[in-house]
Scaffold this active site. Sequence first.
Site, PDB file in Angstrom:
ATOM      1  N   CYS A  95      -6.816  -3.743  -1.714  1.00 36.96           N
ATOM      2  CA  CYS A  95      -6.230  -3.343  -0.434  1.00 36.96           C
ATOM      3  C   CYS A  95      -7.264  -2.592   0.401  1.00 36.96           C
ATOM      4  CB  CYS A  95      -5.012  -2.462  -0.710  1.00 36.96           C
ATOM      5  SG  CYS A  95      -4.230  -1.818   0.791  1.00 36.96           S
ATOM      6  N   CYS A  98      -6.130   1.224   0.624  1.00 38.13           N
ATOM      7  CA  CYS A  98      -6.108   2.195  -0.483  1.00 38.13           C
ATOM      8  C   CYS A  98      -6.887   1.786  -1.719  1.00 38.13           C
ATOM      9  CB  CYS A  98      -4.660   2.486  -0.872  1.00 38.13           C
ATOM     10  SG  CYS A  98      -3.871   1.120  -1.763  1.00 38.13           S
ATOM     11  N   CYS A 143       1.545  -3.628   0.142  1.00 37.57           N
ATOM     12  CA  CYS A 143       0.885  -2.952  -0.972  1.00 37.57           C
ATOM     13  C   CYS A 143       1.841  -1.940  -1.617  1.00 37.57           C
ATOM     14  CB  CYS A 143      -0.361  -2.245  -0.433  1.00 37.57           C
ATOM     15  SG  CYS A 143      -1.180  -1.192  -1.642  1.00 37.57           S
ATOM     16  N   CYS A 166       0.039 -15.741   1.747  1.00 40.79           N
ATOM     17  CA  CYS A 166      -0.775 -15.919   2.949  1.00 40.79           C
ATOM     18  C   CYS A 166      -1.179 -14.532   3.435  1.00 40.79           C
ATOM     19  CB  CYS A 166       0.058 -16.664   3.993  1.00 40.79           C
ATOM     20  SG  CYS A 166      -0.867 -17.057   5.470  1.00 40.79           S
TER      21      CYS A 166
HETATM   22 ZN   LIG Z   1      -2.775  -0.272  -0.247  1.00 38.74          ZN
END
Ligand SMILES: [Zn+2]
Length: 178
Positions: A95, A98, A143, A166
Site C-alpha cells: 500500500c 501505509c 487497505c 483492478c
Molecule cells: Zn494502507
Amino acid sequence: MKRRTFLVGLAAAPLLARAAQPVDLKDIKRMQSDWKTFLAPGTAVPSPTEALKLSKEEWRKRLPPQAYGVLREENTERAGTSPLNNEKRPGVFVCAGCGLPLFTSEMKFESGTGWPSFFTAIPGAFEMKKDFYLIYPRTEYHCARCGGHHGHLFDDGPPPTNQRWCNNGVALRFIPKG
Ligand SMILES: [Zn+2]
C-alpha cells in the site's frame, strides 16, 4: 561465474512460467501462504492489525496529490498511466499509504484494462464494501490497515479464481525482491 548465472536463469524460467498460470485453487492457496518468499531479504513490513489512522490533513502532507486523491477520496487514475502496468519483476506490491503487503508479483496478470490487475490477494490485506457509483453495485476494496481505497473487485478474471482485482497503480508501491 557467467555460465552459472546462465544455468540458474534457465532453471528459473519454467518455474516462473508455471507460477504465472495457476491451474487450481491449491496453487492459489500456495501463492497466498508463500507471499513472504517474494519479500526482499531484510524488508520489514507492517501487519493488517497495526492500524494506521491519520487525519485528512496528515494524509495530505504524507501523500503526493494523485495518491491522496485515490487512496483518501476514492478517485480513479486514468487507464494506462501507471508504470506498474508493465512491472514484471518478482517482488511485493504494498500500500502506498501505509506499506502493508497486498499482492505478490505472481498474483498479477495482464488484463488489458490499463490498470494493474491481480487474480488473488494476500490474505487479510483488504476489506470490502459495495458502492453504487456506476448505478450497478460494485465491490470496492480498501487497505485493511489504513483504510485507503485501492480499486474494485470484478468476477471476470482468469480461472481458477475468476477474480480481477483492478487496482490503481498510484495506490501501490512495488518492492522488487532482488
Ligand atoms: Zn494502507
